[in-house]
Design an enzyme around this catalytic site. Structure first.
Site, PDB file in Angstrom:
ATOM      1  N   LYS A   1       0.849  -1.196   0.000  1.00 10.36           N
ATOM      2  CA  LYS A   1       0.000   0.000   0.000  1.00 10.36           C
ATOM      3  C   LYS A   1       0.885   1.247   0.000  1.00 10.36           C
ATOM      4  O   LYS A   1       1.947   1.272   0.637  1.00 10.36           O
ATOM      5  CB  LYS A   1      -0.887  -0.040   1.242  1.00 10.36           C
TER       6      LYS A   1
ATOM      7  N   SER B   1      -9.334   1.662   3.195  1.00 15.38           N
ATOM      8  CA  SER B   1      -8.506   2.467   2.314  1.00 15.38           C
ATOM      9  C   SER B   1      -7.469   1.663   1.536  1.00 15.38           C
ATOM     10  O   SER B   1      -6.809   2.182   0.632  1.00 15.38           O
ATOM     11  CB  SER B   1      -7.792   3.555   3.118  1.00 15.38           C
TER      12      SER B   1
ATOM     13  N   SER C   1      -9.774  -0.658   7.138  1.00 14.38           N
ATOM     14  CA  SER C   1      -9.146  -0.488   5.826  1.00 14.38           C
ATOM     15  C   SER C   1      -8.494  -1.725   5.237  1.00 14.38           C
ATOM     16  O   SER C   1      -8.165  -1.742   4.053  1.00 14.38           O
ATOM     17  CB  SER C   1      -8.110   0.639   5.892  1.00 14.38           C
TER      18      SER C   1
END
Length: 443
Positions: free
Chosen positions: A80, A155, A179
């Site tokens: 990420k 996210s 997330s």
């Protein structure tokens, strides 16, 4: 060769160990799949070809010499875009951090590299990790595996997409309010939220340091166990012998089923019925402390998030999506005494929760009460955006508020996950229980 793209990380690692898979060929297969994919630039913010091939060549040499560093030595994964990577841009999905290039890898990236993992690149995410939807009009919104018109969950949106579309063996993400688990559920993956403070967040761009956690999005519970060990630079736990016999589960009825849609309810009920059928004991519990904790979300999450980012945001607010900007600014409405008081209250509620669920192996609830929302409508209908974002995060946030570890497992209904809440710092126990549940659901 291309069957490799759909295999679990553990299967790939065993293939390398047995000499059936060459790490360089494997990495080239993933890089080729990434570069030829229509959604390449919606999923990956950066593809690190040179680093990946160099790490794969080193893994191949170790494999030939019989000196592999771990079972996953030579397995390619994504990160990420909030994990610092030396010399590689790390922007946390935000124009506010455009051009930010760290000089060192995050501690978890160093741990993974030291155990032979191959870095394919960085994946897109919600702005500064502050949304459960995965919608990011300022950079890119990755696709959802089950609905091309829907958002993928956030996210850790690109992390999920990279795995679901066969462009990484696993994606490393973060979870502050859901997330890891929301995009895992919406893309039919396994997601592990670790206990706050368990896995190092050094070198990880922060949102709310008191709630931020690091965890994998992957294909199986076994993979999740292996990646927990990788992130910590440790040896993985042994999942052998894990079963449902004698397991006790509690279905949380408080808040978790409010306004739930038909599909997530069906997926959850199907999974729980399967566990009961195979001999697990399943009770239903009410927990009023959950409602009280959820009511504290404003001062706890938004105040810390805005306090962390206020100066950067207010220097260039025009660089943010208005919905995310507004959500951050809500944090300004809470004063210091309210924030401290909220933490005192939450600590008391956590004690009540821990005592209530102490006799259970896990607490069960739907990962999300909704399906992935329509991306175009989220951009044009403000009320829809607000309602869907809050609902998307509602159930997962319970785990963060209660300070526990948690997992999301796929059910037999697409984009609908089964969430399991464990005890704080008891990831090993939760993983063994989840492995038994996964086995039962696949039987």
């Amino acid at each position: 060769m291309f069957d490799w793209l759909g295999m679990s990380a553990a299967q790939l690692g065993r293939g390398i160990q047995d000499g059936a898979i060459d790490p360089v060929a494997l990495t080239k297969a993933f890089l080729g799949a990434i570069d030829s994919h229509d959604a390449r630039d919606r999923i990956y913010s950066v593809v690190t070809h040179d680093r990946a091939l160099a790490e794969a060549e080193a893994a191949a040499e170790r494999a030939r010499a019989g000196h592999r560093l771990s079972l996953l030595d030579g397995v390619p994964i994504s990160w990420k875009d909030l994990f610092d990577t030396a010399g590689i841009v790390t922007e946390a999905g935000s124009k506010l951090l455009e051009g930010r290039v760290p000089t060192h890898d995050a501690e978890v990236v160093r741990n993974a590299t030291a155990l032979g993992l191959v870095c394919l690149g960085k994946t897109h995410m919600s702005e500064l990790a502050f949304s459960g939807l995965g919608l990011n009009p300022m950079t890119e919104t990755p696709p959802c595996i089950n609905d091309p018109k829907a958002v993928p969950g956030g996210s850790s949106s690109g992390a999920a997409a990279s795995v679901a579309f066969g462009l990484a063996a696993a994606g490393m993400g973060s979870d502050t309010g859901g997330s890891v688990r929301i995009p895992s559920a919406w893309n039919d993956l396994v997601g592990l939220k670790t206990t706050s403070g368990r896995v190092s967040a050094k070198g990880v761009v922060a949102l709310c340091e008191k709630f931020d956690t690091v965890g994998p999005l992957c294909r199986t519970v076994e993979d999740a166990a292996l990646f927990l060990a990788v992130l910590e630079g440790d040896r993985p736990i042994d999942l052998r012998g894990a079963g449902l016999q004698g397991k006790r589960f509690a279905v949380l009825e408080t808040a978790a089923f409010d306004d739930i849609r038909e599909a997530p309810l069906a997926g959850f009920n199907s999974a729980v019925d399967r566990l009961r059928h195979l001999g697990a004991e399943v009770d239903t519990i009410a927990a009023p402390e959950v409602e009280e904790a959820l009511a504290l979300s404003g001062p706890l999450f938004t105040a810390e998030a805005y306090g962390t980012w206020r100066d950067v945001i207010e220097a260039h607010p025009e660089k943010m999506f208005d919905q995310i900007l507004e959500r951050f600014r809500i944090g300004a409405s809470f004063d210091g005494p309210s924030y401290v008081s909220a933490w005192h209250a939450l600590n008391r509620l956590r004690e009540i929760w821990d005592a209530r669920v102490a006799g259970y192996d896990a607490v069960l609830l739907p990962t999300s009460p909704i399906l992935p929302p329509d991306a175009e409508r989220l951009m044009t209908d403000q009320d829809y955006y607000v309602v869907e974002n809050l609902l998307a995060l509602r159930n997962t946030r319970i785990g963060n508020l209660m300070g526990v570890c948690a997992m999301s497992l796929p059910t037999d209904v697409p984009s609908c996950g089964l969430m399991m809440l464990g005890a704080p710092m008891q990831e090993e126990r939760l993983l063994r229980t989840a492995f038994a549940v996964e086995t039962a659901l696949k039987a």
